[in-house]
Motif scaffolding. Structure first.
Motif, PDB file in Angstrom:
ATOM      1  N   PRO A  91       0.736  -1.124  15.576  1.00  0.00           N
ATOM      2  CA  PRO A  91       1.827  -1.362  16.531  1.00  0.00           C
ATOM      3  C   PRO A  91       3.108  -1.781  15.806  1.00  0.00           C
ATOM      4  O   PRO A  91       3.064  -2.414  14.747  1.00  0.00           O
ATOM      5  CB  PRO A  91       1.295  -2.492  17.420  1.00  0.00           C
ATOM      6  N   GLY A  92       4.263  -1.392  16.391  1.00  0.00           N
ATOM      7  CA  GLY A  92       5.566  -1.568  15.750  1.00  0.00           C
ATOM      8  C   GLY A  92       5.864  -2.981  15.299  1.00  0.00           C
ATOM      9  O   GLY A  92       6.328  -3.179  14.170  1.00  0.00           O
ATOM     10  N   TRP A  93       5.553  -3.962  16.121  1.00  0.00           N
ATOM     11  CA  TRP A  93       5.911  -5.342  15.763  1.00  0.00           C
ATOM     12  C   TRP A  93       5.094  -5.859  14.588  1.00  0.00           C
ATOM     13  O   TRP A  93       5.477  -6.790  13.900  1.00  0.00           O
ATOM     14  CB  TRP A  93       5.733  -6.269  16.966  1.00  0.00           C
ATOM     15  N   LEU A  94       3.937  -5.206  14.321  1.00  0.00           N
ATOM     16  CA  LEU A  94       3.065  -5.656  13.249  1.00  0.00           C
ATOM     17  C   LEU A  94       3.433  -4.990  11.926  1.00  0.00           C
ATOM     18  O   LEU A  94       3.007  -5.416  10.860  1.00  0.00           O
ATOM     19  CB  LEU A  94       1.619  -5.314  13.624  1.00  0.00           C
ATOM     20  N   LYS A  95       4.273  -3.933  12.026  1.00  0.00           N
ATOM     21  CA  LYS A  95       4.521  -3.104  10.850  1.00  0.00           C
ATOM     22  C   LYS A  95       5.094  -3.881   9.663  1.00  0.00           C
ATOM     23  O   LYS A  95       4.587  -3.721   8.543  1.00  0.00           O
ATOM     24  CB  LYS A  95       5.427  -1.928  11.215  1.00  0.00           C
ATOM     25  N   PRO A  96       6.147  -4.713   9.824  1.00  0.00           N
ATOM     26  CA  PRO A  96       6.703  -5.421   8.658  1.00  0.00           C
ATOM     27  C   PRO A  96       5.645  -6.217   7.912  1.00  0.00           C
ATOM     28  O   PRO A  96       5.552  -6.152   6.681  1.00  0.00           O
ATOM     29  CB  PRO A  96       7.752  -6.347   9.277  1.00  0.00           C
ATOM     30  N   LEU A  97       4.792  -6.906   8.670  1.00  0.00           N
ATOM     31  CA  LEU A  97       3.741  -7.725   8.061  1.00  0.00           C
ATOM     32  C   LEU A  97       2.762  -6.854   7.274  1.00  0.00           C
ATOM     33  O   LEU A  97       2.418  -7.142   6.126  1.00  0.00           O
ATOM     34  CB  LEU A  97       3.015  -8.495   9.167  1.00  0.00           C
ATOM     35  N   ILE A  98       2.334  -5.745   7.923  1.00  0.00           N
ATOM     36  CA  ILE A  98       1.363  -4.852   7.282  1.00  0.00           C
ATOM     37  C   ILE A  98       1.949  -4.266   6.000  1.00  0.00           C
ATOM     38  O   ILE A  98       1.259  -4.183   4.973  1.00  0.00           O
ATOM     39  CB  ILE A  98       0.959  -3.726   8.268  1.00  0.00           C
ATOM     40  N   VAL A  99       3.228  -3.857   6.072  1.00  0.00           N
ATOM     41  CA  VAL A  99       3.865  -3.261   4.891  1.00  0.00           C
ATOM     42  C   VAL A  99       3.873  -4.268   3.738  1.00  0.00           C
ATOM     43  O   VAL A  99       3.553  -3.931   2.599  1.00  0.00           O
ATOM     44  CB  VAL A  99       5.286  -2.770   5.231  1.00  0.00           C
ATOM     45  N   VAL A 100       4.201  -5.510   4.036  1.00  0.00           N
ATOM     46  CA  VAL A 100       4.218  -6.540   2.990  1.00  0.00           C
ATOM     47  C   VAL A 100       2.827  -6.693   2.386  1.00  0.00           C
ATOM     48  O   VAL A 100       2.648  -6.715   1.157  1.00  0.00           O
ATOM     49  CB  VAL A 100       4.726  -7.888   3.568  1.00  0.00           C
ATOM     50  N   ILE A 101       1.820  -6.741   3.261  1.00  0.00           N
ATOM     51  CA  ILE A 101       0.437  -6.903   2.773  1.00  0.00           C
ATOM     52  C   ILE A 101       0.041  -5.713   1.898  1.00  0.00           C
ATOM     53  O   ILE A 101      -0.554  -5.864   0.820  1.00  0.00           O
ATOM     54  CB  ILE A 101      -0.534  -7.053   3.967  1.00  0.00           C
ATOM     55  N   GLU A 102       0.402  -4.493   2.371  1.00  0.00           N
ATOM     56  CA  GLU A 102       0.043  -3.285   1.618  1.00  0.00           C
ATOM     57  C   GLU A 102       0.713  -3.274   0.247  1.00  0.00           C
ATOM     58  O   GLU A 102       0.100  -2.899  -0.744  1.00  0.00           O
ATOM     59  CB  GLU A 102       0.440  -2.031   2.414  1.00  0.00           C
ATOM     60  N   VAL A 103       1.983  -3.678   0.213  1.00  0.00           N
ATOM     61  CA  VAL A 103       2.716  -3.685  -1.058  1.00  0.00           C
ATOM     62  C   VAL A 103       2.079  -4.692  -2.011  1.00  0.00           C
ATOM     63  O   VAL A 103       1.852  -4.394  -3.189  1.00  0.00           O
ATOM     64  CB  VAL A 103       4.215  -4.001  -0.819  1.00  0.00           C
ATOM     65  N   VAL A 104       1.756  -5.874  -1.501  1.00  0.00           N
ATOM     66  CA  VAL A 104       1.137  -6.893  -2.351  1.00  0.00           C
ATOM     67  C   VAL A 104      -0.202  -6.392  -2.874  1.00  0.00           C
ATOM     68  O   VAL A 104      -0.528  -6.530  -4.062  1.00  0.00           O
ATOM     69  CB  VAL A 104       0.968  -8.218  -1.571  1.00  0.00           C
ATOM     70  N   SER A 105      -0.976  -5.741  -1.993  1.00  0.00           N
ATOM     71  CA  SER A 105      -2.290  -5.265  -2.436  1.00  0.00           C
ATOM     72  C   SER A 105      -2.140  -4.157  -3.467  1.00  0.00           C
ATOM     73  O   SER A 105      -2.923  -4.060  -4.402  1.00  0.00           O
ATOM     74  CB  SER A 105      -3.119  -4.804  -1.226  1.00  0.00           C
ATOM     75  N   PHE A 106      -1.072  -3.333  -3.303  1.00  0.00           N
ATOM     76  CA  PHE A 106      -0.853  -2.268  -4.282  1.00  0.00           C
ATOM     77  C   PHE A 106      -0.473  -2.837  -5.636  1.00  0.00           C
ATOM     78  O   PHE A 106      -0.971  -2.388  -6.668  1.00  0.00           O
ATOM     79  CB  PHE A 106       0.254  -1.325  -3.779  1.00  0.00           C
ATOM     80  N   ILE A 107       0.386  -3.856  -5.611  1.00  0.00           N
ATOM     81  CA  ILE A 107       0.831  -4.459  -6.886  1.00  0.00           C
ATOM     82  C   ILE A 107      -0.321  -5.208  -7.562  1.00  0.00           C
ATOM     83  O   ILE A 107      -0.418  -5.239  -8.788  1.00  0.00           O
ATOM     84  CB  ILE A 107       2.039  -5.386  -6.623  1.00  0.00           C
ATOM     85  N   SER A 108      -1.215  -5.773  -6.754  1.00  0.00           N
ATOM     86  CA  SER A 108      -2.307  -6.539  -7.365  1.00  0.00           C
ATOM     87  C   SER A 108      -3.389  -5.635  -7.948  1.00  0.00           C
ATOM     88  O   SER A 108      -4.270  -6.109  -8.657  1.00  0.00           O
ATOM     89  CB  SER A 108      -2.917  -7.485  -6.325  1.00  0.00           C
ATOM     90  N   ARG A 109      -3.293  -4.332  -7.654  1.00  0.00           N
ATOM     91  CA  ARG A 109      -4.332  -3.423  -8.170  1.00  0.00           C
ATOM     92  C   ARG A 109      -4.427  -3.404  -9.697  1.00  0.00           C
ATOM     93  O   ARG A 109      -5.526  -3.586 -10.230  1.00  0.00           O
ATOM     94  CB  ARG A 109      -4.066  -2.001  -7.668  1.00  0.00           C
TER      95      ARG A 109
END
Lengths: 251, 187
Positions: A153-171
């Protein structure tokens, strides 16, 4: 009788040929570099020399090379799916390199190259850079869709994007630290348990307890053998999974 | 792993810190070795990747591909040979069945022909016999009639002779015949 119990000593780099210093950096051909090239030589021997007869009915060495190749081919295909064939050489090189360096570490008096974080981190960096560069080359900005999972859902997107970016960088960090820490901890444990044997023997009557840590170090050696192979496989599998993002960023 | 320990044992005790050339730090975090390690790693891994991607893996993939092609070819050939053998067997079985059918047909027609011939022969024989029988019967009948007509004359002659011997006088022919007919009618 003096017994050296320092479990860290084994990770020290020993310069074989020193090229002097550049600033703070000591440039030297160390035993670590020697083992790296030994691994490369052995892998080349197995995959090039042993298969040069191109036998239809393979001998032992050619069989082994074929088994490794098919195993990595399958792992890459299962994890990264369609179009992943181009990454088989990379994953194969990573797997064989890490596997042989891990196994070299199991030879007494040898040196475990993969117990140095800088080595594992550089290997992880190769993987992540491959993912990022290939991802942008093949998909352009569409590759960024990787950070926006569908159906959120749209309102959750900013949070999810941040989480995804952090998880990508931590790989790359998790990929390198997993291998480094496993090798480091295993070798330290092995050294400590093995060190108890001469320490107990040197302590007079307590020597009768020395078979206990001896048995334990045998068991830990077996475990470390498993870890050496398993961590190489984990490295190859995770590489394949990360490469799958570069191939199919939209899922 | 145990390393051969160069420093001489100190008198402090069993456990001691080894003299490190990097000042006793933790070797994996010794940043002064990083550049050299990265350099050797880049060279070694670069060489490995080059060897694998340009020589080793194409070679192994070629071996596997050749083997698969050859196996597939051999299997194809085997399947073709099997199909040929099957069709040959079918042809043979069909030929065998045809021959058997033909033999059965020939046997049947021969049997029928022979039976028909036997039947005709039997019929003609029977007809022959019947004619001969009829002829014989007619002959018997005519012979009987002839014989019967002779009997009257003989009887009359005999009666005349008997009467002539007894009386010395020949009776009239008509009277004798009449007497004969009377006695015959009585019987």
């Amino acid at each position: 009788m003096a017994v050296k119990m320092d479990p860290i000593h084994q990770f020290e780099l020993k310069p074989l040929v020193s090229f002097g210093h550049i600033g703070h950096q000591h440039i030297a051909f160390t035993q670590s570099a020697l083992y790296m090239f030994l691994a490369v030589g052995l892998i080349a021997l197995l995959t090039i020399w042993a298969t040069k007869s191109r036998a239809v009915v393979p001998g032992r060495a050619q069989s082994l090379a074929e088994v490794f190749y098919e195993f990595i081919g399958q792992t890459v295909h299962q994890s990264a799916g369609h179009g992943s064939e181009r990454f088989v050489p990379l994953v194969f090189s990573l797997f064989m390199f890490v596997l042989l360096l891990n196994l070299f570490g199991m030879i007494p008096y040898a040196f475990a190259v993969t117990s140095h974080i800088i080595v594992t981190f550089m290997l992880a960096l190769v993987v992540i850079l491959t993912v990022v560069i290939y991802g942008f080359m093949a998909h352009g900005t569409h590759f960024l869709g990787l950070f926006v999972p569908p159906g959120v859902p749209g309102w959750l997107k900013p949070l999810i994007v941040v989480i995804e970016v952090v998880s990508f960088i931590s790989r790359p960090i998790s990929l390198s630290v997993r291998l480094f820490a496993n090798m480091l901890a295993g070798h330290i444990a092995l050294k400590i348990f093995a060190g108890f044997v001469p320490a107990l023997l040197a302590a007079g009557v307590w020597g009768i307890l020395s078979p206990l840590p001896l048995a334990l170090s045998v068991a830990v050696t077996a475990l470390e053998m498993l870890v050496a192979v398993l961590q190489a496989y984990v490295f190859a599998t995770l590489t394949s999974i990360y490469l799958s993002d570069a191939l199919h960023p939209g899922h | 792993m145990a390393q051969p320990h160069a420093p001489a044992p100190t008198k402090e005790g069993l456990i001691h810190e080894p003299a490190s050339e990097h000042g006793g730090g933790f070797p994996p975090f010794e940043s002064s070795t990083f550049v050299a390690q990265i350099l050797w790693l880049a060279l070694a891994f670069g060489l490995l990747y080059y060897l694998m991607s340009k020589i080793a893996l194409p070679q192994i993939a070629g071996i596997l591909h050749d083997r698969q092609t050859r196996l597939a070819g051999d299997l194809d050939q085997a399947a073709r040979a099997k199909a040929e053998a099957d069709s040959a067997r079918d042809t043979y079985e069909r030929a065998l069945k045809d021959a058997q059918d033909k033999a059965k047909g020939i046997a049947q027609t021969t049997r029928a022909q022979l039976a028909a011939e036997a039947e005709t022969r039997r019929k003609s024989l029977e007809a022959d016999l019947a004619t001969k029988l009829a002829e014989a019967e007619t002959q018997i009948k005519s012979r009987t009639a002839t014989a019967m007509s002779s009997v009257r004359e003989v009887a009359a002659d005999a009666a005349t002779a008997i009467v002539e011997r007894l009386t010395g006088q020949a009776p009239e022919r008509g009277a004798v015949e009449a007497a004969y007919d009377r006695t015959r009618a009585v019987h």
